[in-house]
Design an enzyme around this catalytic site. Structure first.
Site, PDB file in Angstrom:
ATOM      1  N   ASP A  10       0.858  -1.188   0.000  1.00 50.51           N
ATOM      2  CA  ASP A  10       0.000   0.000   0.000  1.00 50.51           C
ATOM      3  C   ASP A  10       0.894   1.239   0.000  1.00 50.51           C
ATOM      4  O   ASP A  10       1.658   1.462   0.932  1.00 50.51           O
ATOM      5  CB  ASP A  10      -0.860  -0.043   1.270  1.00 50.51           C
ATOM      6  CG  ASP A  10      -1.967   0.995   1.256  1.00 50.51           C
ATOM      7  OD1 ASP A  10      -2.935   0.827   2.004  1.00 50.51           O
ATOM      8  OD2 ASP A  10      -1.860   1.989   0.512  1.00 50.51           O
ATOM      9  N   ASP A 113      -3.055   2.230  -6.216  1.00 48.38           N
ATOM     10  CA  ASP A 113      -1.903   2.305  -5.303  1.00 48.38           C
ATOM     11  C   ASP A 113      -1.787   1.122  -4.347  1.00 48.38           C
ATOM     12  O   ASP A 113      -1.093   1.206  -3.343  1.00 48.38           O
ATOM     13  CB  ASP A 113      -1.955   3.607  -4.499  1.00 48.38           C
ATOM     14  CG  ASP A 113      -3.103   3.609  -3.509  1.00 48.38           C
ATOM     15  OD1 ASP A 113      -4.100   2.922  -3.760  1.00 48.38           O
ATOM     16  OD2 ASP A 113      -2.996   4.296  -2.479  1.00 48.38           O
ATOM     17  N   GLU A 114      -2.465   0.030  -4.648  1.00 43.97           N
ATOM     18  CA  GLU A 114      -2.391  -1.149  -3.789  1.00 43.97           C
ATOM     19  C   GLU A 114      -2.262  -2.411  -4.627  1.00 43.97           C
ATOM     20  O   GLU A 114      -2.810  -2.488  -5.717  1.00 43.97           O
ATOM     21  CB  GLU A 114      -3.662  -1.289  -2.934  1.00 43.97           C
ATOM     22  CG  GLU A 114      -3.860  -0.205  -1.922  1.00 43.97           C
ATOM     23  CD  GLU A 114      -5.168  -0.369  -1.171  1.00 43.97           C
ATOM     24  OE1 GLU A 114      -5.620  -1.514  -0.993  1.00 43.97           O
ATOM     25  OE2 GLU A 114      -5.738   0.659  -0.790  1.00 43.97           O
TER      26      GLU A 114
END
Length: 400
Positions: A10, A113-114
């Site tokens: 993350d 974004d993960e």
DNA sequence: TGTTGAATCCCAC
DNA sequence: CTAACGGTGGGATTCAACA
């Protein structure tokens, strides 16, 4: 069944970190955004929009992600606000994924974004999973210049929960034997899939921590949250999750586009203009992907934030701008009672691959013409850019 | 009786 | 002067219509 090792990676304050890195890369003068109270947020001029990402100093002012920018400004008048740049984020997201895939191909992008990684059997000899995660985290910082949290466990749910522990730039484990000490002590709000509404229900049942939820009879949860959600929440509270890390992404179920308007719409003609623009986007994306849709939904939100939807199923699938536009207009007419509209949206669902001529068998000659028109416009746009061509009714709006 | 479609609600990011 | 809440996508629930 073999025990897995799953990582959840993350990016810390992704949009803000990436903006800061990009500025440094481009030699932009000024202080690093990450060291001052700053946020990435929506439209400043219109005084609308919410906080999408915040710096650590901004966090000290109790600014929270998702809150209105105005509210954030009241908490910190000197707040630096930067507009989002989605194209740039995509580049950084791809870089991150490429780096992760150096360690294993078993990577599932979860959002921009993960990502999840199934590193079962990929951990270097003599290293613990935690040490392996630390190595990856260090690589990302060295090569890509931003920090991440990595959650380490035996399934996706626990890995995800772990990556949410203390930030930034940390690796946390949450193995099953650690659930009691690391997860059950957390407030119910922190459990994945517990949003505002579910949290309220759980609180009304007197449940304060995730441990409280775990120890309540699942049937009681089901009766208050519905069968699926009740069971899901119960499993989450016990850290039970078998979802595999999926490398192949399944086809989209729908394509949508919506806008919050700078001024409420009072006149249906203005509604039509917005719908045309939304139809262009949605239909264009369908065509890009060689997809057609059977179902069109129009969504409105009025000044009191009351949402309404109207949907219809078409006899034959379409990706034609004009068909979608005209359908949307009809739906809006049916739906609208004249209350000023704050948001308008269109969504295309019930998708089908656009590869059978069969599907066009029932098209009228008019539809054929429209399809041809769309593909002409598409090819012009791809040659000269999205802004070369305006529909006549949009041009009119520009002139006003 | 069970299924389908529409409208609404809820979730994550 | 009572402010002020984005955009996209997935899924579940509820209810009515229908077979």
């Amino acid at each position: 069944m073999k025990k897995r090792i799953i990582f959840h990676v993350d990016v810390n304050s992704a949009y803000l970190s990436w903006e800061a890195v990009e500025r440094i890369k481009n030699g932009v003068k000024g202080t690093d955004l990450r060291t001052i109270p700053s946020i990435i947020g929506g439209d400043m001029e219109k005084r609308r929009g919410v906080v999408l990402a915040k710096s650590t100093p901004a966090k000290k002012y109790n600014i929270i992600t998702g809150e209105p920018i105005q509210q954030a400004l009241q908490k910190c008048p000197d707040l630096v606000i930067v507009k989002p740049n989605h194209d740039m984020y995509c580049k950084y997201s791809k870089k991150l994924l490429a780096l992760l895939r150096e360690y294993t191909q078993h990577v599932e992008p979860f959002s921009i974004d993960e990502a999840f990684m199934d590193v079962t059997g990929k951990i270097p000899c003599g290293k613990t999973p935690r040490e392996f995660a630390l190595e990856i985290k260090k690589r990302i910082k060295r090569d890509l210049k931003f920090t991440v949290n990595i959650g380490v466990s035996t399934n996706k749910l626990l890995a995800k929960m772990a990556s949410d522990f203390k930030k930034p730039d940390k690796v946390h484990t949450l193995f099953p034997e650690e659930i009691e000490t690391k997860m059950w002590i957390l407030p119910v709000e922190e459990l994945f899939m517990v949003g505002k509404s579910t949290a309220k229900t759980l609180r009304n049942l007197g449940l304060k921590t995730i441990g409280d939820v775990a120890h309540l009879d699942v049937e009681i949860l089901k009766s208050h949250l519905g069968n699926k959600m009740g069971e899901h929440i119960h499993n989450n509270a016990w850290g039970i999750n078998d979802d595999p890390v999926e490398v192949e992404r399944p086809m989209n179920k729908g394509y949508g586009n919506s806008v919050t308007l700078s001024e409420d719409i009072r006149d249906i003609e203005d509604g039509y203009r917005v719908l045309l623009s939304l139809s262009e986007t949605v239909a264009g994306r369908l065509r890009e992907n060689d997809i057609k849709c059977y179902c069109i939904t129009v969504e409105t939100k009025d000044h009191k934030f009351i949402r309404q939807t109207r949907q219809t199923t078409l006899l034959n699938a379409t990706n034609t701008t004009n068909v979608i536009f005209e359908t949307a207009c009809k739906l809006l007419e049916e739906l609208w009672d004249g209350t000023p509209i704050r948001l308008l949206g269109i969504r295309a669902t019930k998708l089908t691959e656009d590869d059978y001529e069969q599907l066009s068998l029932f098209d009228t000659p008019k539809d054929k013409k429209l399809e041809k028109l769309d593909s002409m416009l598409d090819s012009l746009r791809s040659k000269f850019g999205d802004n070369v061509i305006y529909r006549a009714s949009l041009v009119k709006e520009e002139e006003n």
